[in-house]
Design an enzyme around this catalytic site. Structure first.
Site, PDB file in Angstrom:
ATOM      1  N   GLN B 119     -38.596  -6.966  35.652  1.00 19.49           N
ATOM      2  CA  GLN B 119     -39.189  -5.659  35.353  1.00 19.49           C
ATOM      3  C   GLN B 119     -39.517  -4.939  36.659  1.00 19.49           C
ATOM      4  O   GLN B 119     -40.445  -5.335  37.372  1.00 19.49           O
ATOM      5  CB  GLN B 119     -40.462  -5.885  34.534  1.00 19.49           C
ATOM      6  CG  GLN B 119     -41.229  -4.633  34.174  1.00 19.49           C
ATOM      7  CD  GLN B 119     -42.601  -4.976  33.611  1.00 19.49           C
ATOM      8  OE1 GLN B 119     -43.141  -6.053  33.865  1.00 19.49           O
ATOM      9  NE2 GLN B 119     -43.178  -4.074  32.835  1.00 19.49           N
ATOM     10  N   SER B 122     -43.841  -1.710  38.859  1.00 22.33           N
ATOM     11  CA  SER B 122     -44.904  -1.503  39.856  1.00 22.33           C
ATOM     12  C   SER B 122     -44.325  -1.205  41.242  1.00 22.33           C
ATOM     13  O   SER B 122     -43.280  -1.733  41.620  1.00 22.33           O
ATOM     14  CB  SER B 122     -45.782  -2.746  39.954  1.00 22.33           C
ATOM     15  OG  SER B 122     -46.321  -3.061  38.705  1.00 22.33           O
ATOM     16  N   SER B 154     -41.925 -10.226  39.068  1.00 22.03           N
ATOM     17  CA  SER B 154     -41.800 -11.627  38.671  1.00 22.03           C
ATOM     18  C   SER B 154     -40.338 -11.946  38.401  1.00 22.03           C
ATOM     19  O   SER B 154     -39.633 -11.152  37.767  1.00 22.03           O
ATOM     20  CB  SER B 154     -42.596 -11.904  37.397  1.00 22.03           C
ATOM     21  OG  SER B 154     -43.933 -11.534  37.572  1.00 22.03           O
ATOM     22  N   GLU B 237     -45.238  -5.819  26.200  1.00 24.16           N
ATOM     23  CA  GLU B 237     -45.606  -6.763  27.250  1.00 24.16           C
ATOM     24  C   GLU B 237     -46.977  -7.361  26.949  1.00 24.16           C
ATOM     25  O   GLU B 237     -47.183  -8.565  27.055  1.00 24.16           O
ATOM     26  CB  GLU B 237     -45.637  -6.046  28.604  1.00 24.16           C
ATOM     27  CG  GLU B 237     -46.180  -6.922  29.726  1.00 24.16           C
ATOM     28  CD  GLU B 237     -45.938  -6.348  31.120  1.00 24.16           C
ATOM     29  OE1 GLU B 237     -45.744  -5.115  31.223  1.00 24.16           O
ATOM     30  OE2 GLU B 237     -45.942  -7.132  32.083  1.00 24.16           O
TER      31      GLU B 237
HETATM   32  C1  FAD Z   1     -48.827 -12.383  38.541  1.00 20.74           C
HETATM   33  C2  FAD Z   1     -48.375 -10.963  38.464  1.00 20.74           C
HETATM   34  C3  FAD Z   1     -47.109 -10.667  38.023  1.00 20.74           C
HETATM   35  C4  FAD Z   1     -46.677  -9.348  37.970  1.00 20.74           C
HETATM   36  N1  FAD Z   1     -45.391  -9.095  37.556  1.00 20.74           N
HETATM   37  C5  FAD Z   1     -44.929  -7.818  37.543  1.00 20.74           C
HETATM   38  C6  FAD Z   1     -43.565  -7.544  37.215  1.00 20.74           C
HETATM   39  O1  FAD Z   1     -42.800  -8.450  36.915  1.00 20.74           O
HETATM   40  N2  FAD Z   1     -43.133  -6.278  37.245  1.00 20.74           N
HETATM   41  C7  FAD Z   1     -43.976  -5.245  37.561  1.00 20.74           C
HETATM   42  O2  FAD Z   1     -43.524  -4.109  37.539  1.00 20.74           O
HETATM   43  N3  FAD Z   1     -45.276  -5.456  37.900  1.00 20.74           N
HETATM   44  C8  FAD Z   1     -45.761  -6.730  37.901  1.00 20.74           C
HETATM   45  N4  FAD Z   1     -47.086  -6.963  38.246  1.00 20.74           N
HETATM   46  C9  FAD Z   1     -47.894  -5.845  38.718  1.00 20.74           C
HETATM   47  C10 FAD Z   1     -49.057  -5.440  37.844  1.00 20.74           C
HETATM   48  O3  FAD Z   1     -48.619  -4.755  36.712  1.00 20.74           O
HETATM   49  C11 FAD Z   1     -50.020  -4.607  38.696  1.00 20.74           C
HETATM   50  O4  FAD Z   1     -50.518  -5.440  39.702  1.00 20.74           O
HETATM   51  C12 FAD Z   1     -51.149  -4.023  37.916  1.00 20.74           C
HETATM   52  O5  FAD Z   1     -50.697  -3.058  37.012  1.00 20.74           O
HETATM   53  C13 FAD Z   1     -52.251  -3.435  38.811  1.00 20.74           C
HETATM   54  O6  FAD Z   1     -51.752  -2.576  39.782  1.00 20.74           O
HETATM   55  P1  FAD Z   1     -52.174  -2.752  41.310  1.00 20.74           P
HETATM   56  O7  FAD Z   1     -51.865  -4.136  41.693  1.00 20.74           O
HETATM   57  O8  FAD Z   1     -51.561  -1.664  42.077  1.00 20.74           O
HETATM   58  O9  FAD Z   1     -53.753  -2.593  41.330  1.00 20.74           O
HETATM   59  P2  FAD Z   1     -54.618  -1.165  41.366  1.00 20.74           P
HETATM   60  O10 FAD Z   1     -54.011  -0.293  40.399  1.00 20.74           O
HETATM   61  O11 FAD Z   1     -54.625  -0.768  42.792  1.00 20.74           O
HETATM   62  O12 FAD Z   1     -55.989  -1.674  40.912  1.00 20.74           O
HETATM   63  C14 FAD Z   1     -57.027  -2.169  41.793  1.00 20.74           C
HETATM   64  C15 FAD Z   1     -58.288  -2.380  40.955  1.00 20.74           C
HETATM   65  O13 FAD Z   1     -58.750  -1.110  40.480  1.00 20.74           O
HETATM   66  C16 FAD Z   1     -58.895  -1.120  39.086  1.00 20.74           C
HETATM   67  N5  FAD Z   1     -58.585   0.208  38.569  1.00 20.74           N
HETATM   68  C17 FAD Z   1     -57.498   0.973  38.834  1.00 20.74           C
HETATM   69  N6  FAD Z   1     -57.535   2.112  38.148  1.00 20.74           N
HETATM   70  C18 FAD Z   1     -58.667   2.082  37.395  1.00 20.74           C
HETATM   71  C19 FAD Z   1     -59.257   2.967  36.456  1.00 20.74           C
HETATM   72  N7  FAD Z   1     -58.690   4.114  36.098  1.00 20.74           N
HETATM   73  N8  FAD Z   1     -60.412   2.576  35.881  1.00 20.74           N
HETATM   74  C20 FAD Z   1     -60.998   1.398  36.205  1.00 20.74           C
HETATM   75  N9  FAD Z   1     -60.489   0.537  37.072  1.00 20.74           N
HETATM   76  C21 FAD Z   1     -59.327   0.865  37.670  1.00 20.74           C
HETATM   77  C22 FAD Z   1     -57.929  -2.180  38.613  1.00 20.74           C
HETATM   78  O14 FAD Z   1     -58.300  -2.704  37.355  1.00 20.74           O
HETATM   79  C23 FAD Z   1     -58.029  -3.211  39.706  1.00 20.74           C
HETATM   80  O15 FAD Z   1     -59.116  -4.068  39.469  1.00 20.74           O
HETATM   81  C24 FAD Z   1     -47.537  -8.293  38.327  1.00 20.74           C
HETATM   82  C25 FAD Z   1     -48.825  -8.592  38.767  1.00 20.74           C
HETATM   83  C26 FAD Z   1     -49.244  -9.915  38.840  1.00 20.74           C
HETATM   84  C27 FAD Z   1     -50.633 -10.211  39.325  1.00 20.74           C
END
Ligand code: FAD
Lengths: 378, 400
Positions: B119, B122, B154, B237
């Site tokens: 996928q 992100s 992933s 998902e």
């Molecule tokens: C093990 C793992 C596997 C993954 N696999 C995939 C994959 O296969 N494909 C893919 O596309 N993505 C994947 N992801 C990505 C995942 O979807 C993102 O990490 C996730 O959506 C959060 O985005 P970010 O890491 O940019 O965190 P941010 O968006 O930067 O968030 C940082 C913190 O701020 C909080 N936050 C952000 N916005 C708000 C809001 N509006 N209100 C309150 N709190 C908020 C979040 O909850 C978090 O605690 C994976 C992530 C992990 C950990």
């Protein structure tokens, strides 16, 4: 049993039943009238109870048709309890149509006295209470507070009995020369004294009952009494989860509604994320409680092999959910939540008292230690 | 919805079809892939899919019946942990938005596990705010040319195909300028670099896309409609992560109770109380997901799946934390920190230390628990959204 065998949804018939009860309660049991009753000396709405019991036939849901009931099951009773909980309706449904009725259904229903009382309860002609403290958990020892002699004369005391002040018949666990037994005692029999206590839960009054050489009629002897009582407590505990669900759902809906309208800081208060997240958590707990309550009701209806386990799970889970939803409801209403005038306190009192009723969550978890093979330390 | 007004074959009919499959394909005597092909063609792969595409148009909740019968007969499965993203996310999106050609081409090898999916959503600058993504797709005749960087992908190192969202119109507000594609991971413009994670291994990756050429026939849905298509992926998902059908004591609680039963010397009253609470919560979560599946019958998952995923993450983290404490001295040890590139995404495997660390991802992947609470509050409870400044502004003018 796997979860695949449980039907956790509501059938169309059950939804129709819900609508009928809800329409009646909307009409006849608004919060204002429930509140007004709390300050009166008629805490029960016996007119409403008659309509529910006689007109809608709800008092006889659990009773087979050949004994004068509706021949429905715990599933339908659960739906009714959800609605009654959602209105904190002051009617003796739990005490009479669930606890006392289930105890009788656990006796030999071929017995004339048992069948006659069941028939009167099912038709709404009589109301009964099961003479045990409301806090009694299933699976405990048979109560010994009341003794009965060989002539069926009862003496002793039972405290905190739900729905006793409006009962005309009492189903009384008593220990006699042959061991545990269940007796029917008419509430107006000489030697019976029923004294209302001041209840924490204003919409489910409790009473202390004194028997001083009161004459009773045998319902169940040593062979069936223990199982009949325990089955009633198990059914009651499992179905109380549905009432707790109704309480929790009302608290959630009311709070969402309030926060969607109340403005502070130039914004609707419900747009603040700290509060949205708290409500999202309550929502998740209510959704989960619904699955737990439906599982218990369905298992009771099917007498599934793991019924006791699913009842313990439902009580251990749903009781604290109702309390938390009610506590959040009070807190998120601010000052209004602290008033007598707003109904939130009725739900909080019901939720907290129900957490103690028919076994605390801790008691039900302790039961699970055995039921789920998770032995204690040491 | 009730249990009685479902359409399609019922449990008895499905059992009959399973027996017919087993009669013609003895699992003990049939090669694994051959058996799986026959199962797919008999419509017993995912029974709620349409006939001809591995299903029978039956209620989704009845999949458990088929799986149980086949497992009891010793039949091989399609190793779902290896192909979770394909099964849980790509497949329902292709089913809903794909052309007949795309459905026919992709769904069978996807289910069989012949083709692994990943996928590409992100990005470094677009996580929770996924709609802010910057990967560009520019039209060039019958093709799109895609350039950008994806992250946390992933299983990209095992993947043959990817579901991808990219910006096709920077002039439009961010939600409206996105298009959804199927991306060939063997394209020379795709570069996959491992990212080592908290567990020591590299289950996810960063993926660099440099002038990757995607034929327009591999577009899913309309140009500019990618955000809507992506909602199908994201809802599925969450359901795929949090809504799995489990037996009692399946999932994370299974390991903890096994240790509890096998090692009485580790028990304390305090741990007993916590274990019982988590056991109750696990059983209720299991019943809740079952209830959601019964409700869905054949429909697509809605925001309820967000609730299931929220509960799943909280439980997995609490149980795996308890399990380490329960192990006491053994909890001081860890299985293996080697920087492997695993074949599967495994929440419950390996040792307790691994499970504790991997569970931390459960509240981040597939939408963080904070974002899921927002979704529940706004879409289920109808509470007002946060004041937003970015909604109607052209993506190119947003501050970054
Ligand atoms: C093990 C793992 C596997 C993954 N696999 C995939 C994959 O296969 N494909 C893919 O596309 N993505 C994947 N992801 C990505 C995942 O979807 C993102 O990490 C996730 O959506 C959060 O985005 P970010 O890491 O940019 O965190 P941010 O968006 O930067 O968030 C940082 C913190 O701020 C909080 N936050 C952000 N916005 C708000 C809001 N509006 N209100 C309150 N709190 C908020 C979040 O909850 C978090 O605690 C994976 C992530 C992990 C950990």
């Amino acid at each position: 049993m796997t979860a695949d065998d449980l039907d956790l949804l509501y059938s169309d018939v059950e939804q129709d039943l819900r609508s009928a009860v809800r329409d009646l309660l909307t009409d006849r049991c608004p919060a204002s009238s429930v509140l007004a009753r709390c300050d009166s000396d008629t805490p029960y709405d016996l007119g409403l109870w008659r309509t529910l019991a006689v007109q809608l036939g709800l008092a006889g849901l659990l009773v087979p048709e050949k004994l004068g009931g509706q021949g429905a099951s715990a599933r339908e009773v659960g739906v009714v309890l959800e609605e009654l909980g959602g209105a904190v309706a002051p009617v003796p449904f739990l005490g009479s149509a669930v606890l006392a009725t289930s105890a009788l259904l656990g006796c030999d229903t071929g017995d004339g006295r048992v069948a006659a009382l069941l028939g009167r309860l099912a038709s709404g002609e009589s109301t009964a209470a099961l003479a045990v403290p409301l806090s009694t958990a299933p699976g405990g020892a048979f109560p010994t507070g009341v003794r009965v002699d060989a002539d069926g004369v009862l003496s002793g005391r039972v405290t905190s009995v739900a729905d006793a002040t409006v009962a005309d018949a009492l189903v009384v666990p008593a220990v006699g020369p042959d061991g545990p037994a269940l007796y029917e005692v008419a509430a107006d029999m000489p030697g019976v004294r029923i004294a209302a206590a001041t209840p924490l839960d204003l919409t489910r009054p409790i009473a202390d009952i004194e028997f001083e050489a009161a004459a009773g009629g045998l319902l169940a002897g040593a062979r069936t009494a223990t199982a009949a009582l325990d089955g009633a407590l198990l059914t009651g505990a499992g179905l109380l989860a549905s009432e707790q669900l109704g309480v929790a759902q009302w608290c959630l809906d009311e709070t969402v509604n309030h926060l969607g309208q109340r403005r502070q800081f130039g914004r609707v208060v419900g747009s603040f994320q700290a509060l949205k997240h708290r409500l999202a958590d309550v929502w998740l707990e209510v959704v989960s409680a619904r699955a737990a309550a439906r599982a218990a009701a369905d298992a009771l209806a099917k007498t599934a092999p793991d019924t006791a386990l699913l009842v313990a799970v439902a009580q251990a889970y749903c009781a604290p959910v109702a309390v938390r939803a009610a506590e959040e409801c009070v807190q998120l209403h601010g000052g209004i939540g602290m008033t007598w005038e707003h109904p939130a306190h009725l739900y909080l009192k019901r939720a907290k008292a129900s957490e103690i009723a028919l076994g605390t969550p801790g008691r039900h978890r302790a039961a699970l230690a055995a039921l789920a093979d998770l032995p204690a330390a040491g | 919805m009730t249990t009685t007004d479902r359409t399609g074959p019922d449990a008895a009919e499905l059992r009959r079809r399973v027996r017919a499959l087993l009669d013609t394909h003895d699992p003990a005597a049939t090669e694994r892939l051959e058996f799986l092909r026959a199962r797919f063609d008999a419509g017993l792969a995912w029974v709620h899919f349409p006939p001809g595409l591995g299903g029978l148009g039956a209620p989704r909740a009845l999949q458990g019946v088929v799986d149980a019968e086949l497992a009891a007969a010793g039949a091989p499965d399609n190793d779902p942990r290896r192909i979770g993203i394909g099964l849980g996310m790509a497949a329902p999106t292709i089913l809903r938005y794909g052309t007949d050609g795309q459905r026919g081409r992709f769904l069978r090898p996807l289910w069989l596990g012949e083709e692994v999916w990943c996928q590409l959503f992100s990005e470094p600058g677009a996580g929770s705010d996924l709609a802010g993504l910057a990967t560009r797709a520019v039209r060039d005749g019958d093709e799109w040319v895609v350039t950008g960087q994806k992250v946390w992908t992933s299983n990209a190192h095992n993947a043959r195909w990817a579901i991808l969202i990219a910006r096709t119109d920077p002039e439009a507000p961010k939600h409206r300028g996105i298009t959804y594609f199927i991306c060939d991971m063997t394209d020379p413009g795709v570069e996959v670099r491992p990212l080592r994670q908290i567990t020591g291994e590299a289950e996810f990756n960063e993926v660099f896309l440099t002038e990757v050429r995607i034929p327009d026939t591999l577009r899913l849905g309309e140009v500019g409609d990618g955000w809507r298509v992506a909602q199908t992926t994201l809802m599925n998902e969450r359901m795929a992560i949090g809504g799995l059908a489990l037996p009692r004591e399946g999932g994370m609680i299974g390991g903890a109770v096994a240790t509890w039963r096998e090692r009485p010397e580790l028990r304390t009253p305090e741990l007993h109380d916590r274990l019982l609470r988590l056991w109750v919560d696990s059983e209720v979560a299991r019943l809740s997901t079952q209830r959601v599946r019964q409700q869905l019958a054949m429909g697509a998952p809605g925001p309820e799946g967000s609730g299931m995923k929220l509960a799943f993450a909280r439980l997995n983290q609490a149980i795996s934390g308890l399990e380490l404490e329960l192990l006491g001295e053994d909890g001081l040890r860890y299985g293996d920190w080697t920087n492997n590139r695993p074949e599967t995404v495994d929440f419950y495997g390996r040792d307790a230390g691994y499970r504790y660390l991997r569970a931390k991802g459960n509240s981040i992947e597939g939408g963080t628990s904070e974002i899921l609470r927002n979704i529940i509050a706004e879409r289920v409870l109808g509470l007002p959204s946060e004041p937003r400044t970015d909604k109607d502004v052209a993506w190119k003018d947003l501050p970054r």
